[in-house]
Motif scaffolding. Structure first.
Motif, PDB file in Angstrom:
ATOM      1  N   VAL A   1       1.030  -1.129  -0.218  1.00  0.00           N
ATOM      2  CA  VAL A   1      -0.098   0.062   0.166  1.00  0.00           C
ATOM      3  C   VAL A   1       0.941   1.219   0.055  1.00  0.00           C
ATOM      4  CG1 VAL A   1      -1.952   1.081   1.052  1.00  0.00           C
ATOM      5  CG2 VAL A   1      -1.636  -1.322   1.214  1.00  0.00           C
ATOM      6  N   THR A   2       1.320   1.654  -1.258  1.00  0.00           N
ATOM      7  CA  THR A   2       2.059   2.862  -1.298  1.00  0.00           C
ATOM      8  C   THR A   2       1.457   3.952  -2.130  1.00  0.00           C
ATOM      9  OG1 THR A   2       3.044   2.143  -3.347  1.00  0.00           O
ATOM     10  CG2 THR A   2       4.150   1.261  -1.510  1.00  0.00           C
ATOM     11  N   ALA A   3       2.209   5.034  -2.089  1.00  0.00           N
ATOM     12  CA  ALA A   3       1.679   6.348  -2.944  1.00  0.00           C
ATOM     13  C   ALA A   3       1.520   6.005  -4.356  1.00  0.00           C
ATOM     14  CB  ALA A   3       2.512   7.656  -2.738  1.00  0.00           C
ATOM     15  N   THR A   4       2.262   5.106  -4.860  1.00  0.00           N
ATOM     16  CA  THR A   4       2.093   4.526  -6.128  1.00  0.00           C
ATOM     17  C   THR A   4       1.562   3.505  -6.893  1.00  0.00           C
ATOM     18  OG1 THR A   4       4.251   3.562  -6.082  1.00  0.00           O
ATOM     19  CG2 THR A   4       4.147   6.115  -6.841  1.00  0.00           C
ATOM     20  N   ALA A   5       1.276   2.511  -5.667  1.00  0.00           N
ATOM     21  CA  ALA A   5       0.796   1.259  -6.046  1.00  0.00           C
ATOM     22  C   ALA A   5       0.317   0.443  -5.018  1.00  0.00           C
ATOM     23  CB  ALA A   5       1.536   0.214  -6.779  1.00  0.00           C
ATOM     24  N   LEU A   6      -0.892  -0.248  -5.155  1.00  0.00           N
ATOM     25  CA  LEU A   6      -1.470  -1.427  -4.319  1.00  0.00           C
ATOM     26  C   LEU A   6      -1.335  -2.809  -5.081  1.00  0.00           C
ATOM     27  CD1 LEU A   6      -4.248   0.832  -3.174  1.00  0.00           C
ATOM     28  CD2 LEU A   6      -3.246  -0.389  -1.549  1.00  0.00           C
ATOM     29  N   THR A   7      -0.665  -3.607  -4.580  1.00  0.00           N
ATOM     30  CA  THR A   7      -0.509  -4.900  -5.152  1.00  0.00           C
ATOM     31  C   THR A   7      -0.998  -5.866  -4.288  1.00  0.00           C
ATOM     32  OG1 THR A   7       1.503  -4.206  -6.348  1.00  0.00           O
ATOM     33  CG2 THR A   7       1.276  -6.454  -6.467  1.00  0.00           C
ATOM     34  N   ALA A   8      -1.767  -6.949  -4.942  1.00  0.00           N
ATOM     35  CA  ALA A   8      -2.478  -7.885  -4.016  1.00  0.00           C
ATOM     36  C   ALA A   8      -2.322  -9.277  -4.804  1.00  0.00           C
ATOM     37  CB  ALA A   8      -4.049  -7.640  -3.561  1.00  0.00           C
ATOM     38  N   VAL A   9      -1.908 -10.268  -3.768  1.00  0.00           N
ATOM     39  CA  VAL A   9      -1.936 -11.788  -4.210  1.00  0.00           C
ATOM     40  C   VAL A   9      -2.865 -12.614  -3.350  1.00  0.00           C
ATOM     41  CG1 VAL A   9      -0.247 -13.616  -4.407  1.00  0.00           C
ATOM     42  CG2 VAL A   9       0.606 -11.381  -4.957  1.00  0.00           C
ATOM     43  N   LEU A  10      -3.816 -13.352  -3.884  1.00  0.00           N
ATOM     44  CA  LEU A  10      -4.643 -14.182  -3.064  1.00  0.00           C
ATOM     45  C   LEU A  10      -3.775 -15.580  -3.325  1.00  0.00           C
ATOM     46  CD1 LEU A  10      -8.154 -13.504  -4.096  1.00  0.00           C
ATOM     47  CD2 LEU A  10      -7.525 -14.058  -1.774  1.00  0.00           C
ATOM     48  N   ALA A  11      -3.078 -15.928  -2.200  1.00  0.00           N
ATOM     49  CA  ALA A  11      -2.053 -16.721  -2.136  1.00  0.00           C
ATOM     50  C   ALA A  11      -2.703 -18.166  -1.683  1.00  0.00           C
ATOM     51  CB  ALA A  11      -0.704 -16.612  -1.304  1.00  0.00           C
ATOM     52  N   LEU A  12      -2.885 -19.128  -2.333  1.00  0.00           N
ATOM     53  CA  LEU A  12      -3.650 -20.364  -1.861  1.00  0.00           C
ATOM     54  C   LEU A  12      -2.653 -21.598  -2.434  1.00  0.00           C
ATOM     55  CD1 LEU A  12      -7.418 -20.018  -2.277  1.00  0.00           C
ATOM     56  CD2 LEU A  12      -6.264 -20.489  -0.293  1.00  0.00           C
ATOM     57  N   GLN A  13      -2.551 -22.348  -1.425  1.00  0.00           N
ATOM     58  CA  GLN A  13      -1.829 -23.771  -1.686  1.00  0.00           C
ATOM     59  C   GLN A  13      -2.410 -24.969  -2.172  1.00  0.00           C
ATOM     60  OE1 GLN A  13       1.428 -22.780  -1.671  1.00  0.00           O
ATOM     61  NE2 GLN A  13       0.804 -21.121  -0.877  1.00  0.00           N
ATOM     62  N   PRO A  14      -3.760 -25.331  -2.237  1.00  0.00           N
ATOM     63  CA  PRO A  14      -4.380 -26.538  -2.444  1.00  0.00           C
ATOM     64  C   PRO A  14      -4.311 -26.574  -3.912  1.00  0.00           C
ATOM     65  CG  PRO A  14      -5.946 -24.730  -2.149  1.00  0.00           C
ATOM     66  CD  PRO A  14      -4.493 -24.068  -1.876  1.00  0.00           C
ATOM     67  N   SER A  15      -4.102 -27.694  -4.366  1.00  0.00           N
ATOM     68  CA  SER A  15      -3.947 -28.177  -5.863  1.00  0.00           C
ATOM     69  C   SER A  15      -5.518 -28.782  -6.382  1.00  0.00           C
ATOM     70  CB  SER A  15      -3.065 -29.148  -6.147  1.00  0.00           C
ATOM     71  OG  SER A  15      -3.006 -29.490  -7.454  1.00  0.00           O
ATOM     72  N   PRO A  16      -6.199 -27.695  -7.403  1.00  0.00           N
ATOM     73  CA  PRO A  16      -7.305 -28.316  -7.959  1.00  0.00           C
ATOM     74  C   PRO A  16      -7.339 -29.702  -8.332  1.00  0.00           C
ATOM     75  CG  PRO A  16      -6.545 -26.150  -8.916  1.00  0.00           C
ATOM     76  CD  PRO A  16      -5.438 -26.765  -8.073  1.00  0.00           C
ATOM     77  N   SER A  17      -8.427 -30.024  -8.240  1.00  0.00           N
ATOM     78  CA  SER A  17      -8.392 -31.790  -8.821  1.00  0.00           C
ATOM     79  C   SER A  17      -8.165 -31.655 -10.373  1.00  0.00           C
ATOM     80  CB  SER A  17      -9.885 -32.185  -8.775  1.00  0.00           C
ATOM     81  OG  SER A  17     -10.823 -31.395  -9.171  1.00  0.00           O
ATOM     82  N   GLY A  18      -8.157 -30.927 -11.202  1.00  0.00           N
ATOM     83  CA  GLY A  18      -7.835 -30.759 -12.562  1.00  0.00           C
ATOM     84  C   GLY A  18      -7.734 -29.499 -13.060  1.00  0.00           C
ATOM     85  N   PRO A  19      -7.336 -29.224 -14.246  1.00  0.00           N
ATOM     86  CA  PRO A  19      -7.324 -27.641 -14.837  1.00  0.00           C
ATOM     87  C   PRO A  19      -8.343 -26.959 -14.484  1.00  0.00           C
ATOM     88  CG  PRO A  19      -6.618 -29.418 -16.339  1.00  0.00           C
ATOM     89  CD  PRO A  19      -7.082 -30.075 -15.252  1.00  0.00           C
ATOM     90  N   VAL A  20      -8.383 -25.935 -14.152  1.00  0.00           N
ATOM     91  CA  VAL A  20      -9.265 -24.619 -13.899  1.00  0.00           C
ATOM     92  C   VAL A  20      -9.201 -23.811 -15.204  1.00  0.00           C
ATOM     93  CG1 VAL A  20     -10.258 -23.088 -12.390  1.00  0.00           C
ATOM     94  CG2 VAL A  20      -9.016 -25.067 -11.463  1.00  0.00           C
ATOM     95  N   PRO A  21     -10.132 -23.629 -15.867  1.00  0.00           N
ATOM     96  CA  PRO A  21     -10.587 -22.654 -16.961  1.00  0.00           C
ATOM     97  C   PRO A  21     -10.484 -21.191 -16.474  1.00  0.00           C
ATOM     98  CG  PRO A  21     -12.507 -23.906 -16.573  1.00  0.00           C
ATOM     99  CD  PRO A  21     -11.662 -24.678 -15.678  1.00  0.00           C
ATOM    100  N   ARG A  22      -9.574 -20.497 -17.067  1.00  0.00           N
ATOM    101  CA  ARG A  22      -9.843 -19.067 -16.548  1.00  0.00           C
ATOM    102  C   ARG A  22     -11.411 -18.614 -17.188  1.00  0.00           C
ATOM    103  NH1 ARG A  22      -6.233 -14.158 -18.929  1.00  0.00           N
ATOM    104  NH2 ARG A  22      -7.831 -12.476 -18.617  1.00  0.00           N
ATOM    105  N   PRO A  23     -11.900 -17.707 -16.140  1.00  0.00           N
ATOM    106  CA  PRO A  23     -13.388 -17.241 -16.637  1.00  0.00           C
ATOM    107  C   PRO A  23     -13.120 -16.228 -17.644  1.00  0.00           C
ATOM    108  CG  PRO A  23     -12.772 -17.359 -14.139  1.00  0.00           C
ATOM    109  CD  PRO A  23     -11.688 -17.727 -14.769  1.00  0.00           C
ATOM    110  N   ALA A  24     -14.064 -16.137 -18.465  1.00  0.00           N
ATOM    111  CA  ALA A  24     -13.964 -15.097 -19.476  1.00  0.00           C
ATOM    112  C   ALA A  24     -14.274 -13.565 -19.254  1.00  0.00           C
ATOM    113  CB  ALA A  24     -15.137 -15.450 -20.549  1.00  0.00           C
ATOM    114  N   ASP A  25     -13.528 -12.504 -19.219  1.00  0.00           N
ATOM    115  CA  ASP A  25     -13.822 -11.090 -19.207  1.00  0.00           C
ATOM    116  C   ASP A  25     -15.064 -10.726 -19.756  1.00  0.00           C
ATOM    117  OD1 ASP A  25     -11.141 -11.668 -17.683  1.00  0.00           O
ATOM    118  OD2 ASP A  25     -10.317 -10.474 -18.830  1.00  0.00           O
ATOM    119  N   PHE A  26     -15.617  -9.823 -19.126  1.00  0.00           N
ATOM    120  CA  PHE A  26     -16.525  -9.156 -19.800  1.00  0.00           C
ATOM    121  C   PHE A  26     -16.785  -7.559 -19.235  1.00  0.00           C
ATOM    122  CE2 PHE A  26     -18.989 -11.627 -16.562  1.00  0.00           C
ATOM    123  CZ  PHE A  26     -19.811 -10.530 -15.757  1.00  0.00           C
TER     124      PHE A  26
END
Length: 217
Positions: A13-38
Motif C-alpha cells: 500500500v504505497t503512494a504509487t501502487a497497491l499490489t495484491a496476491v490471493l495466495a492459496l496452496q491447494p491443488s485443484p482436482s483438474g485444470p481450472v479454466p480461466r473465466p471469460a472477461d466481460f
C-alpha cells in the motif's frame, strides 16, 4: 492452513501502487479454466501525483476513516448462489491484506468505503477454495453474468444493492490501485483468486475482479 495461505500476500500500500496476491496452496482436482472477461471496469478519477514511496493511504487507526455507513454483515448474489458472511479485515505490518481463512466467509477491507457508501470502491475479498479442497463462496464469481444482482446486508440498515457490470482477470502482482479508491462513483469490488494454478510458484497466479454498480435510479 499457514498464515501465508490466509492472506492476500504482497499488498504493497504505497503512494504509487497497491499490489495484491490471493495466495492459496491447494491443488485443484483438474485444470481450472480461466473465466471469460466481460464488460468495462468503471473509470476511476484521475490519480494524484505520488510524492514519496513510504506506506500511505492505510490509516493507522480505524478512527481515521469515516464510518458514517453501516458495517456490512452478509453478501448475496442470488443468480449464482453466493451467500456469505462478511467480517472486517485490515492489513498486517508488511502491508498484506488479510483474508478470512474460512472460504465460506468474505472479508471487507475496513480501511476503505463500506458497501452502500456514496463514494469510492467498497472491497470484498474471499478465497476460491482452501487446502482441504473445500470450495469457497467466491468460486461462484466465475459464473456471474452482467446484470446479476448483488445484495450486501448491513448492520441496522437496509441492504445495499448493486448490478454486476464487469469481470476481469489480472496477474496477482498487478492489481490496479484504483480498486481501493475512496473517492469517485460508488462501486462494489469483489476479488478472489484465478488460474493458472502453479504449486511451485505459490498457487494461483491471478486475481479475478468482479465490479458491480448501484442500479440506476
Amino acid at each position: 492452513m499457514t498464515d501465508a495461505a490466509r492472506r492476500l500476500t504482497g499488498l504493497a500500500v504505497t503512494a504509487t501502487a497497491l499490489t495484491a496476491v490471493l495466495a492459496l496452496q491447494p491443488s485443484p482436482s483438474g485444470p481450472v479454466p480461466r473465466p471469460a472477461d466481460f464488460g468495462a471496469t468503471p473509470s476511476p478519477p484521475p490519480a494524484r501525483a505520488a510524492t514519496s514511496t513510504r506506506v500511505v493511504d492505510v490509516p493507522a487507526h480505524r478512527s481515521e476513516v469515516s464510518r458514517h455507513d453501516p458495517a456490512p454483515e452478509r453478501v448475496q448474489v442470488p443468480g449464482v448462489g453466493i451467500d456469505a458472511a462478511i467480517r472486517p479485515v485490515g492489513v498486517d505490518d508488511q502491508g498484506a491484506l488479510s483474508v478470512p481463512g474460512d472460504p465460506t466467509v468474505t472479508g471487507w477491507y475496513r480501511f476503505g468505503p463500506a458497501p452502500g457508501s456514496a463514494h469510492g470502491s467498497a472491497v470484498l475479498v474471499g478465497h476460491v477454495d482452501n487446502d482441504t479442497g473445500a470450495v469457497g463462496e467466491f468460486a461462484a464469481l466465475y459464473e456471474v453474468k452482467a446484470g446479476d444482482r448483488v445484495e450486501v446486508h448491513r448492520d441496522g440498515a437496509g441492504p445495499a444493492t448493486y448490478r454486476v457490470v464487469s469481470r476481469s482477470t489480472v496477474p496477482k502482482d498487478r492489481l490496479p490501485p484504483s480498486l481501493f479508491r475512496r473517492v469517485g462513483p460508488p462501486v462494489l469490488t469483489l476479488i478472489t483468486c484465478a488460474p493458472p494454478f502453479r504449486p511451485g510458484l505459490g498457487g494461483y497466479q491471478s486475481n479475478l475482479i468482479v465490479t458491480a454498480e448501484p442500479p440506476q435510479s
